[in-house]
Design a protein around this motif. Structure first.
Motif, short mmCIF file in Angstrom:
data_model
loop_
_atom_site.label_atom_id
_atom_site.label_comp_id
_atom_site.label_asym_id
_atom_site.label_seq_id
_atom_site.Cartn_x
_atom_site.Cartn_y
_atom_site.Cartn_z
N VAL A 60 -15.61 7.91 72.44
CA VAL A 60 -15.72 6.46 72.28
C VAL A 60 -14.82 6.04 71.14
CG1 VAL A 60 -17.25 4.51 71.84
CG2 VAL A 60 -18.09 6.49 73.13
N LEU A 61 -13.92 5.11 71.41
CA LEU A 61 -13.04 4.58 70.38
C LEU A 61 -13.61 3.28 69.84
CD1 LEU A 61 -9.61 5.11 72.19
CD2 LEU A 61 -10.76 6.65 70.60
N LEU A 62 -13.38 3.00 68.57
CA LEU A 62 -13.82 1.74 67.96
C LEU A 62 -12.62 0.87 67.64
CD1 LEU A 62 -16.59 2.70 65.37
CD2 LEU A 62 -16.88 1.41 67.48
N THR A 63 -12.67 -0.39 68.06
CA THR A 63 -11.64 -1.33 67.66
C THR A 63 -11.87 -1.72 66.21
OG1 THR A 63 -12.93 -3.27 68.31
CG2 THR A 63 -11.59 -2.24 70.03
N GLU A 64 -10.95 -2.50 65.66
CA GLU A 64 -11.08 -2.87 64.25
C GLU A 64 -12.31 -3.72 63.99
OE1 GLU A 64 -7.50 -4.57 62.80
OE2 GLU A 64 -6.47 -2.64 62.66
N ASP A 65 -12.77 -4.45 65.01
CA ASP A 65 -13.97 -5.27 64.80
C ASP A 65 -15.22 -4.60 65.34
OD1 ASP A 65 -13.33 -5.53 67.43
OD2 ASP A 65 -13.62 -7.71 67.53
N GLY A 66 -15.14 -3.29 65.59
CA GLY A 66 -16.34 -2.53 65.93
C GLY A 66 -16.72 -2.52 67.38
N CYS A 68 -16.73 -0.98 71.11
CA CYS A 68 -16.56 0.36 71.66
C CYS A 68 -15.69 0.33 72.92
CB CYS A 68 -17.92 0.96 72.01
SG CYS A 68 -18.96 1.27 70.58
N LYS A 69 -14.78 1.27 73.03
CA LYS A 69 -13.90 1.40 74.19
C LYS A 69 -13.95 2.84 74.69
CE LYS A 69 -12.29 -2.83 73.80
NZ LYS A 69 -12.50 -3.85 74.85
N LEU A 70 -13.95 3.01 76.01
CA LEU A 70 -14.03 4.34 76.62
C LEU A 70 -12.66 4.78 77.12
CD1 LEU A 70 -17.27 3.84 78.76
CD2 LEU A 70 -17.07 4.70 76.42
N TYR A 71 -12.43 6.08 77.07
CA TYR A 71 -11.22 6.63 77.67
C TYR A 71 -11.56 7.96 78.33
CZ TYR A 71 -10.84 10.05 73.86
OH TYR A 71 -11.07 11.08 72.99
N ASP A 72 -10.60 8.55 79.02
CA ASP A 72 -10.79 9.84 79.70
C ASP A 72 -11.74 9.68 80.89
OD1 ASP A 72 -10.10 12.47 79.98
OD2 ASP A 72 -11.68 13.24 78.68
N ILE A 73 -11.41 8.74 81.78
CA ILE A 73 -12.26 8.46 82.94
C ILE A 73 -11.62 9.01 84.20
CG2 ILE A 73 -13.23 6.41 81.84
CD1 ILE A 73 -11.38 4.72 83.51
N PHE A 74 -12.46 9.22 85.24
CA PHE A 74 -11.99 9.84 86.48
C PHE A 74 -12.66 9.19 87.68
CE2 PHE A 74 -11.40 12.93 83.18
CZ PHE A 74 -10.25 13.63 83.52
N PRO A 75 -11.95 9.14 88.83
CA PRO A 75 -12.63 8.73 90.06
C PRO A 75 -13.81 9.68 90.33
CG PRO A 75 -10.25 8.83 90.39
CD PRO A 75 -10.53 9.45 89.05
N GLU A 76 -14.87 9.16 90.92
CA GLU A 76 -16.07 9.97 91.14
C GLU A 76 -15.74 11.26 91.88
OE1 GLU A 76 -20.65 9.37 92.78
OE2 GLU A 76 -19.08 7.97 93.38
N ALA A 77 -14.81 11.20 92.85
CA ALA A 77 -14.49 12.38 93.64
C ALA A 77 -13.80 13.47 92.82
CB ALA A 77 -13.58 11.98 94.82
N MET A 78 -13.22 13.11 91.68
CA MET A 78 -12.51 14.09 90.86
C MET A 78 -13.28 14.51 89.63
SD MET A 78 -8.67 12.47 90.95
CE MET A 78 -8.07 13.75 89.84
N ALA A 79 -14.45 13.91 89.42
CA ALA A 79 -15.18 14.14 88.17
C ALA A 79 -15.58 15.61 88.00
CB ALA A 79 -16.41 13.26 88.12
#
Length: 210
Positions: A60-66, A68-79
């Motif tokens: 979970v990444l935090l922006t400067e104003d707090g 939350c942003k997510l990264y490292d996501i995948f289509p359900e079929a590839m999870a």
């Protein structure tokens, strides 16, 4: 976090004609804000058939104003492919994974729900590591036997009950992520009954000036 704190301080104004953004009124406010931001992101992904396998607070990444942003996501079929890669690491993230992912090589959006509950536990444990000190075999045994993580000291009972429903051994009996989001929203509402505030579209809590 340092940049977030600095940005937050710079947004506090004395002008009584405007509201004062204070996304952290106290510790529980901050934790609720983080948890709600993440579940909003998870709900957004689920609606589009995407997963976030092995979601942890480190993802979970935090922006400067707090926010939350997510990264490292995948289509359900590839999870599941991502999960298999993680399980082959020297220190696999077993503590965060649903039982069907560990023992049956099956990962779906319902597995994300289990995973999110572990992230909730992390947040309300103030960054503690789930099953800290356990070997992989011990973690797997606990998960297989349904020995879930204990309620963190900082966690309200209502939120721990949400975690318990998400940790149902049967993925078909877990709540949908949208339902979990609504329960987090209810937690915000309950908090606001004690501490009057306004929740923005993004889930950040704002105090208001008379």
């Amino acid at each position: 976090m340092t940049r977030y704190q600095e940005a937050r301080q710079s947004r506090i104004f004395v002008d009584k004609m405007t509201s004062i953004p204070t996304s952290i009124r106290n510790e529980q406010d901050e934790l609720l804000s983080f948890a709600y931001d993440v579940v909003r992101g998870m709900d957004f992904l689920a609606e589009r058939k995407f997963c976030h396998p092995v979601l942890t607070t480190h993802k979970v990444l935090l922006t400067e104003d707090g926010r939350c942003k997510l990264y490292d996501i995948f289509p359900e079929a590839m999870a599941m492919l991502k999960v298999k890669q993680e399980l082959n690491q020297e220190y696999p993230p077993v503590a965060w994974l649903a039982p069907e992912a560990i023992f049956m090589s099956d990962y779906t959006i319902a597995s994300d729900v289990w995973n999110y509950a572990v992230l909730l536990w992390e947040v309300f444990s103030l960054g503690a590591i789930p099953y800290a000190g356990f070997r992989r075999s011990q973690m797997e045994e606990n998960i297989r036997n349904g020995n879930v993580l204990l309620q963190p000291i900082n966690c309200p009972g209502a939120l721990y009950n949400v975690m318990l429903t998400c940790w149902n051994m049967s993925k078909d009996k877990r709540p949908l992520i949208g339902s979990v989001k609504r329960q987090l929203q209810s937690a915000f509402d309950s908090f606001n009954e004690q501490y009057p505030a306004k929740i923005s579209e993004g889930g950040t809590i704002y105090e208001t000036c008379e």
